[in-house]
Write a protein that holds these residues in place. Structure first.
Motif, PDB file in Angstrom:
ATOM      1  N   SER A 621       4.551  10.668-119.645  1.00  0.00           N
ATOM      2  CA  SER A 621       3.497  10.120-118.877  1.00  0.00           C
ATOM      3  C   SER A 621       4.033   7.972-119.438  1.00  0.00           C
ATOM      4  CB  SER A 621       2.153  10.218-119.193  1.00  0.00           C
ATOM      5  OG  SER A 621       1.537  10.031-120.768  1.00  0.00           O
ATOM      6  N   ASP A 622       2.965   7.253-117.812  1.00  0.00           N
ATOM      7  CA  ASP A 622       3.288   6.274-118.526  1.00  0.00           C
ATOM      8  C   ASP A 622       2.417   5.666-120.184  1.00  0.00           C
ATOM      9  OD1 ASP A 622       0.830   6.794-117.658  1.00  0.00           O
ATOM     10  OD2 ASP A 622       0.764   4.939-116.785  1.00  0.00           O
ATOM     11  N   THR A 623       1.441   6.538-120.223  1.00  0.00           N
ATOM     12  CA  THR A 623       1.144   6.184-121.740  1.00  0.00           C
ATOM     13  C   THR A 623       1.797   6.545-123.040  1.00  0.00           C
ATOM     14  OG1 THR A 623      -1.728   6.344-120.180  1.00  0.00           O
ATOM     15  CG2 THR A 623      -1.712   7.098-123.217  1.00  0.00           C
ATOM     16  N   ALA A 624       1.980   8.031-122.330  1.00  0.00           N
ATOM     17  CA  ALA A 624       2.783   7.963-123.455  1.00  0.00           C
ATOM     18  C   ALA A 624       4.480   6.674-123.792  1.00  0.00           C
ATOM     19  CB  ALA A 624       3.802   9.422-123.452  1.00  0.00           C
ATOM     20  N   ALA A 625       4.895   6.170-122.923  1.00  0.00           N
ATOM     21  CA  ALA A 625       6.039   5.419-123.240  1.00  0.00           C
ATOM     22  C   ALA A 625       5.636   4.422-123.556  1.00  0.00           C
ATOM     23  CB  ALA A 625       6.630   4.963-121.139  1.00  0.00           C
ATOM     24  N   LEU A 626       3.951   3.798-122.827  1.00  0.00           N
ATOM     25  CA  LEU A 626       3.538   3.054-123.784  1.00  0.00           C
ATOM     26  C   LEU A 626       4.057   2.880-125.274  1.00  0.00           C
ATOM     27  CD1 LEU A 626       1.169   1.086-120.355  1.00  0.00           C
ATOM     28  CD2 LEU A 626       3.052   0.637-121.199  1.00  0.00           C
ATOM     29  N   ALA A 627       2.710   3.886-125.465  1.00  0.00           N
ATOM     30  CA  ALA A 627       2.729   4.501-126.615  1.00  0.00           C
ATOM     31  C   ALA A 627       4.226   3.816-128.152  1.00  0.00           C
ATOM     32  CB  ALA A 627       2.025   5.573-127.462  1.00  0.00           C
ATOM     33  N   PHE A 628       5.557   4.255-127.022  1.00  0.00           N
ATOM     34  CA  PHE A 628       6.441   4.627-127.657  1.00  0.00           C
ATOM     35  C   PHE A 628       7.000   2.743-127.571  1.00  0.00           C
ATOM     36  CE2 PHE A 628      11.176   4.085-126.949  1.00  0.00           C
ATOM     37  CZ  PHE A 628      11.658   5.183-127.974  1.00  0.00           C
ATOM     38  N   LEU A 629       6.477   2.057-127.033  1.00  0.00           N
ATOM     39  CA  LEU A 629       7.496   0.663-126.910  1.00  0.00           C
ATOM     40  C   LEU A 629       6.470  -0.294-127.811  1.00  0.00           C
ATOM     41  CD1 LEU A 629       7.637   0.045-123.204  1.00  0.00           C
ATOM     42  CD2 LEU A 629       9.556   0.153-124.798  1.00  0.00           C
ATOM     43  N   GLY A 630       4.820   0.631-128.092  1.00  0.00           N
ATOM     44  CA  GLY A 630       4.146  -0.111-129.085  1.00  0.00           C
ATOM     45  C   GLY A 630       4.709   0.242-130.636  1.00  0.00           C
ATOM     46  N   VAL A 656       4.649  -6.081-114.911  1.00  0.00           N
ATOM     47  CA  VAL A 656       4.569  -6.844-113.529  1.00  0.00           C
ATOM     48  C   VAL A 656       2.959  -7.312-112.983  1.00  0.00           C
ATOM     49  CG1 VAL A 656       4.675  -7.580-111.458  1.00  0.00           C
ATOM     50  CG2 VAL A 656       6.576  -5.912-112.426  1.00  0.00           C
ATOM     51  N   ARG A 657       2.222  -6.650-113.535  1.00  0.00           N
ATOM     52  CA  ARG A 657       0.922  -6.932-113.331  1.00  0.00           C
ATOM     53  C   ARG A 657       0.520  -7.994-114.840  1.00  0.00           C
ATOM     54  NH1 ARG A 657       0.375  -1.523-112.897  1.00  0.00           N
ATOM     55  NH2 ARG A 657      -1.326  -0.671-114.683  1.00  0.00           N
ATOM     56  N   ARG A 658       0.965  -7.961-116.332  1.00  0.00           N
ATOM     57  CA  ARG A 658       0.399  -8.534-116.770  1.00  0.00           C
ATOM     58  C   ARG A 658      -0.566  -9.759-116.342  1.00  0.00           C
ATOM     59  NH1 ARG A 658       5.674 -10.022-115.847  1.00  0.00           N
ATOM     60  NH2 ARG A 658       6.149 -12.425-115.590  1.00  0.00           N
ATOM     61  N   GLY A 659      -1.381  -9.960-117.657  1.00  0.00           N
ATOM     62  CA  GLY A 659      -2.565 -10.324-117.921  1.00  0.00           C
ATOM     63  C   GLY A 659      -3.421 -10.391-116.568  1.00  0.00           C
ATOM     64  N   LEU A 660      -3.341  -9.572-115.480  1.00  0.00           N
ATOM     65  CA  LEU A 660      -4.403  -9.214-114.648  1.00  0.00           C
ATOM     66  C   LEU A 660      -4.820  -7.587-115.002  1.00  0.00           C
ATOM     67  CD1 LEU A 660      -1.924 -10.653-111.825  1.00  0.00           C
ATOM     68  CD2 LEU A 660      -3.797 -11.153-113.044  1.00  0.00           C
ATOM     69  N   PRO A 661      -6.126  -7.780-115.431  1.00  0.00           N
ATOM     70  CA  PRO A 661      -6.608  -8.464-116.258  1.00  0.00           C
ATOM     71  C   PRO A 661      -6.614  -8.345-117.488  1.00  0.00           C
ATOM     72  CG  PRO A 661      -8.033  -5.999-115.991  1.00  0.00           C
ATOM     73  CD  PRO A 661      -6.787  -6.085-115.346  1.00  0.00           C
ATOM     74  N   HIS A 662      -5.930  -7.793-117.929  1.00  0.00           N
ATOM     75  CA  HIS A 662      -6.056  -8.110-119.587  1.00  0.00           C
ATOM     76  C   HIS A 662      -3.330  -8.410-119.705  1.00  0.00           C
ATOM     77  CE1 HIS A 662      -6.497  -4.223-119.064  1.00  0.00           C
ATOM     78  NE2 HIS A 662      -5.655  -3.506-120.141  1.00  0.00           N
ATOM     79  N   ARG A 663      -4.025  -8.363-121.001  1.00  0.00           N
ATOM     80  CA  ARG A 663      -2.271  -7.935-121.137  1.00  0.00           C
ATOM     81  C   ARG A 663      -2.384  -6.761-122.221  1.00  0.00           C
ATOM     82  NH1 ARG A 663       0.837 -12.612-120.377  1.00  0.00           N
ATOM     83  NH2 ARG A 663      -0.449 -14.763-120.333  1.00  0.00           N
ATOM     84  N   GLY A 664      -0.936  -6.102-121.764  1.00  0.00           N
ATOM     85  CA  GLY A 664      -1.108  -5.309-122.395  1.00  0.00           C
ATOM     86  C   GLY A 664       0.056  -4.913-123.671  1.00  0.00           C
ATOM     87  N   VAL A 665       0.902  -3.760-123.770  1.00  0.00           N
ATOM     88  CA  VAL A 665       1.918  -3.936-125.396  1.00  0.00           C
ATOM     89  C   VAL A 665       3.370  -4.664-124.454  1.00  0.00           C
ATOM     90  CG1 VAL A 665       2.638  -1.295-124.067  1.00  0.00           C
ATOM     91  CG2 VAL A 665       3.475  -2.429-126.160  1.00  0.00           C
ATOM     92  N   THR A 666       2.972  -4.614-122.706  1.00  0.00           N
ATOM     93  CA  THR A 666       4.514  -4.511-122.580  1.00  0.00           C
ATOM     94  C   THR A 666       4.521  -5.562-122.808  1.00  0.00           C
ATOM     95  OG1 THR A 666       3.552  -4.766-120.463  1.00  0.00           O
ATOM     96  CG2 THR A 666       4.914  -2.256-121.060  1.00  0.00           C
ATOM     97  N   ASP A 667       3.817  -6.909-122.779  1.00  0.00           N
ATOM     98  CA  ASP A 667       3.794  -8.161-122.669  1.00  0.00           C
ATOM     99  C   ASP A 667       4.161  -8.894-124.009  1.00  0.00           C
ATOM    100  OD1 ASP A 667       2.638  -8.116-120.557  1.00  0.00           O
ATOM    101  OD2 ASP A 667       0.765  -8.889-121.789  1.00  0.00           O
ATOM    102  N   SER A 668       3.972  -7.965-125.291  1.00  0.00           N
ATOM    103  CA  SER A 668       4.693  -8.118-126.093  1.00  0.00           C
ATOM    104  C   SER A 668       5.822  -7.748-126.826  1.00  0.00           C
ATOM    105  CB  SER A 668       3.383  -8.682-127.478  1.00  0.00           C
ATOM    106  OG  SER A 668       2.670  -7.141-127.612  1.00  0.00           O
ATOM    107  N   SER A 669       6.391  -6.970-125.654  1.00  0.00           N
ATOM    108  CA  SER A 669       7.459  -6.024-125.922  1.00  0.00           C
ATOM    109  C   SER A 669       9.021  -6.137-125.880  1.00  0.00           C
ATOM    110  CB  SER A 669       6.918  -4.271-126.162  1.00  0.00           C
ATOM    111  OG  SER A 669       6.382  -3.728-126.600  1.00  0.00           O
ATOM    112  N   LEU A 670       8.294  -6.741-124.356  1.00  0.00           N
ATOM    113  CA  LEU A 670       9.442  -6.872-123.322  1.00  0.00           C
ATOM    114  C   LEU A 670       9.661  -8.463-122.490  1.00  0.00           C
ATOM    115  CD1 LEU A 670       8.691  -3.975-120.979  1.00  0.00           C
ATOM    116  CD2 LEU A 670      10.492  -4.193-122.698  1.00  0.00           C
ATOM    117  N   ASP A 671      10.456  -8.888-123.242  1.00  0.00           N
ATOM    118  CA  ASP A 671      10.756 -10.554-122.091  1.00  0.00           C
ATOM    119  C   ASP A 671      11.638 -10.368-121.390  1.00  0.00           C
ATOM    120  OD1 ASP A 671      10.864 -11.280-124.865  1.00  0.00           O
ATOM    121  OD2 ASP A 671      13.015 -10.259-124.773  1.00  0.00           O
TER     122      ASP A 671
END
Length: 918
Positions: A621-630, A656-671
């Motif tokens: 799931s996307d939740t597990a993938a985001l947790a893995f990136l974190g 892609v939708r970073r900052g809308l409405p809030h920032r997630g782990v992808t903002d600080s992990s991915l360039d």
């Protein structure tokens, strides 16, 4: 005048001036018809036979079309052929008038020449005068003189005719190659296509499917827009960064990562675990990085797991012993030969010079010993002071910076001495009076044949140094492999022949040669001693990687024993030390430190470091993938290291939708992120052309539509085409497309029926499962027979109406989840029915052009988009499929029988199905 050949039976009537031209053209036609790509298409339809194709190629109009692009080579061949025939007729004319007297005169002349060479001088003189006297007598007779002149002209003309015929043969081969490449072959393709009919592209006649059977082979990879975008993004992030590669499963993310890793200087590819633990993943990545770096630097990773100490020691010692044994064997053999050859010269030199040198050395030794003893006894106080000062200075010079310059100067001196010894040994040959006398005597005896023998090794050297094969007028006479072999053979034979000359043997047998060789070898040894350097030490990073592997993969234990107490009471105390595995923060710190050093080293070499983490999208799931990136974010951001992480589309959408409405782990992990979309129809055609050359356009469009442009599925459906052709022997598009589409529909509906079986059903809603079972019976086995009952069953699912089938009250009892599954199955059945109507009918080319002329909805590209839309929503997919059916003039509702029921399946297999025929 050139001969006109009679009108032949194969109807190339009077088009060629000479019969030989017609033979060359006919051979070119037969060769083109025998090519696999052409022969594969002959015989698949009644009118497309080899006899009909050959007859069409031999008509006057087609002969003119085939010969027109090759007119220059034809004219050259014709000119040489006419000259050759004229000269051959002249030679035949002269040969018919050969007189026996000429043969007698030639025999007498040969006998006279042999007598001149091997007989005493009186007989030789008589034999030399005999031929001129006989020739004078013959010359006075007019008839005999005419015959002799004719025979002489024949002998002179024969080599010219032979060479001209050889050139004619080469010209014929050149015209034949030109015909096959530029004239006959293109026309043969057009003729065969005309014989196959208007819809010739609907035949499955691919050259091979080798690329489809090797999906991960890099030679078949086609560069896509996503690959170009990733290359640009990596180039922009010069100091390193983290780039996510997003896309659906099978879109080619793994291939893209492997391609980028292959272009990097140092790369590590790891797979994300399905059930991940941050510590275990980082430990695995740490170990893989160390092992990959050791392999990259040409070292073998330590294999200490599951090995006993004896086997581990043997594995370390065997390479050393093998290398030492090879050096020892060759060294003993070479040294024995050198010692055997130079023993006499060295012994003679030692007998002459050793007594003087030994006496001088002994005197110096005794003087030095006397000085040392006097200083030791205190008899030379003045000498003791400089000795002490010298010792202090020697200790202070241990860190002198000029030692390197002194060593360099010593090496230069040794090299100069070695070059001087070699030069002296070579120069002594020029100043040797005996050797110069031998050379003058050899020149006086006119040993000119030695200069000719010298040409043999020179020709061998030319063969060895030449880079291109020998060719004459495009004809390869000597390939590169045989040129090197002949070069070595001529060189060695030439050297052997040179040693047969008296001058060469005398030069080699000079008594001073062993001394010259000794001096030259001594010079070469000095040069080698000066230029020798020990083996390069192991780089520090290699040692660090080995140490880290031992630390991460072993548990080290140390023990010590202490004995205490009086002698009469001994006590023993044992202490054991065991290393602790590093914790997660320490592991992160050590990994970043090591990776930073590796990246800095590669950056100095202008190389790139890539860490590719694949299969993150399989975490579930996307939740597990985001947790893995974190969790792994701590190891990202290493300078000059590019991290490439493959993620699913939903994780890419989160970035892609970073900052809308809030920032997630992808903002600080991915360039940055690169999206890998499904292939367009043109990209799918390019992939299939690379992997299955010769596959016609309708089959490329069919596989693109079924796969939705996903490369993995595109390759899978391409292999299904080959499988169906091998299993059924079908070659027509209508048969193969129907077989493939129905088999895929059967598998898909079986999966939907399994999912529907998990829902709640009642007696009133049960007919839905019965309907699915009846449809499955119609599709098993799948056969492209196009029966009315099969279409009736497919339309029942594709245009299903739950309320019309079950009624208002029964339809209300169906759960929402079951309704969604039914809608998805219905949309896919409608998509499959559309593919059957598009590809399963005859006259595909005309219908395709007509649909494209009605608007954008008739483009074949929309079939792939409809397959992609099925993964988003069945309702939007039905809307797109409806527009496609309108453009192709397909019915928008049921056309066969009532839609409320499904007819009973056929009782026997279709006669066209392979199982029925078997």
């Amino acid at each position: 005048m050139s001969r006109r050949r009679p009108r032949p039976a194969w109807q190339v009537a009077d088009f060629f001036a000479l019969e030989r031209e017609a033979e060359v053209y006919l051979a070119a036609v037969d060769a083109c018809l025998a090519m696999p790509a052409v022969a594969r298409r002959l015989g698949v339809r009644p009118q497309a036979t080899a006899e009909n194709a050959r007859a069409a190629m031999l008509t006057e109009a087609n002969v003119e079309r085939a010969v027109a692009p090759c007119r220059a080579t034809q004219e050259r061949f014709r000119a040489l052929l006419e000259r050759s025939e004229r000269q051959r007729r002249r030679l035949d004319y002269l040969h018919d008038r050969t007189h026996p007297l000429t043969v007698v005169l030639c025999g007498i002349t040969v006998f006279a020449l042999l007598a001149v060479v091997f007989s005493p001088w009186p007989t030789a003189l008589a034999a030399a005068l005999a031929p001129p006297l006989i020739a004078a007598v013959i010359w006075r007779h007019q008839a005999w003189r005419m015959y002799v002149l004719l025979n002489l002209r024949e002998w002179i003309l024969w080599p010219h005719v032979s060479l001209l015929e050889r050139r004619t043969t080469w010209a014929a081969a050149a015209w034949s190659r030109d015909l096959q490449g530029n004239g006959v072959r293109p026309l043969t393709d057009r003729v065969v296509e005309a014989l196959l009919g208007e819809d010739h592209d609907s035949l499955l006649l691919a050259d091979n499917f080798h690329g489809l059977r090797s999906p991960r082979n890099p030679r078949y990879v086609v560069e896509s827009l996503a690959a170009q975008s990733l290359t640009r993004k990596i180039a922009q992030l010069e100091s390193g960064g983290t780039i996510a590669v997003s896309g659906s499963r099978g879109a080619g993310k793994s291939t893209l990562l492997e391609t980028c890793a292959g272009e990097a200087g140092f790369a590590v590819i790891v797979q994300a675990p399905a059930t991940y633990s941050p510590y275990d993943f980082l430990l695995s990545l740490y170990v893989r990085t160390c092992e990959s770096y050791l392999v990259h630097m040409g070292h073998v990773p330590p294999a200490f797991r599951r090995l006993s100490p004896f086997r581990r020691a043997a594995r370390q010692l065997l390479p050393v012993l093998r290398k030492g044994g090879t050096v020892l064997a060759f060294g003993l053999a070479a040294g024995s030969l050198v010692v055997l050859g130079l023993a006499a010269a060295v012994r003679s030199l030692t007998d002459q010079q050793w007594p003087t040198a030994r006496a001088r050395a002994m005197d110096l030794w005794h003087e030095a010993v006397d000085v040392v003893l006097d200083i030791w006894k205190g008899e030379r106080i003045g000498a003791a002071v400089p000795v002490v000062v010298a010792g202090v200075l020697l200790w202070s010079l241990r860190r002198w910076k000029r030692w390197r310059a002194i060593r360099r100067g010593a090496r230069v001196t040794l090299v100069a001495a070695g070059v001087g010894l070699v030069a002296v040994a070579s120069f002594s040959l020029l100043v040797d009076d005996d050797l110069r006398t031998l050379v003058r005597e050899a020149i006086g005896r006119d040993e000119g044949k030695g200069s000719f023998l010298l040409l043999v090794p020179l020709v061998g050297l030319v063969n060895l140094l030449a880079e291109q094969p020998w060719e004459i007028r495009g004809r390869v006479l000597l390939t590169q492999r045989w040129r090197h072999r002949s070069g070595w053979g001529l060189f060695l034979i030439g050297l052997a022949l040179l040693f047969t000359l008296p001058l060469t043997r005398a030069l080699v047998a000079d008594p001073e040669n062993p001394l010259r060789l000794t001096v030259a070898l001594a010079g070469l040894m000095l040069i080698r001693m000066a230029t020798w350097s020990p083996a390069s030490p192991i780089p520090p990073l290699v040692t660090a990687c080995r140490d880290e592997l031992y630390r991460l993969q072993t548990v080290q234990t140390a023990s010590s024993a202490v004995t205490a107490g009086p002698p009469q009471l001994l006590t023993t105390q044992t202490t054991s030390l065991s290393t602790m595995p590093p914790n997660f923060p320490e592991l992160v710190s050590d990994f970043r430190t090591l990776l930073t050093e590796i990246a800095a080293e590669q950056h100095r070499r202008e190389q790139r470091v890539v860490i590719a983490i694949d299969e993150v999208d399989r975490l579930g799931s996307d939740t597990a993938a985001l947790a893995f990136l974190g969790e792994i974010k701590a190891i990202l951001g290493v300078p000059h290291v590019h991290y490439l992480i493959s993620v699913a589309e939903d994780v890419g959408a989160s970035f892609v939708r970073r900052g809308l409405p809030h920032r997630g782990v992808t903002d600080s992990s991915l360039d940055d992120i690169v999206h890998v979309p499904p292939c367009t129809l043109e990209e799918s055609k390019e992939i299939l052309e690379r992997r299955a050359s010769g596959l016609s356009e309708p089959y490329k469009a069919l596989t693109h539509a079924l796969s939705g442009g996903v490369p993995r599925d595109l390759i899978r459906y391409g292999l299904r085409l080959d499988e169906i052709e091998a299993k059924t022997r079908f070659v027509e598009l209508t048969d193969i497309a129907g077989q493939l589409i129905l088999e895929e529909l059967s598998d898909t509906l079986a999966g939907f029926r399994t999912l529907l079986g998990k829902q709640r059903w009642t007696a009133r809603t049960g007919p839905v499962l019965v309907a699915f079972r009846n449809v499955m019976d119609h599709l098993s086995p799948a056969c492209p027979c196009g029966s009315i009952e099969l279409r009736w069953a497919l339309e029942h699912v594709a245009f299903h109406d739950l309320r019309g089938h079950l009624g208002e009250e029964a339809a209300a009892e169906v759960s929402n989840e079951a309704r969604e599954l039914l809608d998805e199955a219905s949309a896919y059945a409608l998509f499959s029915l559309t593919l059957l109507d598009v590809f399963g009918r005859r006259d595909f080319a005309r219908r395709r052009d007509a649909a494209a002329a009605r608007g954008p909805a008739g483009d074949l590209e929309l079939l792939g988009r409809a397959r992609q839309e099925l993964e988003v929503s069945p309702y939007s997919a039905r809307h797109l499929i409806g527009s496609i059916r309108t453009a192709w003039r397909l019915p928008e509702g049921p056309t066969v029988g009532p839609s409320a029921s499904i007819p009973a399946p056929r009782s026997a297999d279709c006669p066209r199905h392979p199982r029925a025929s078997a």
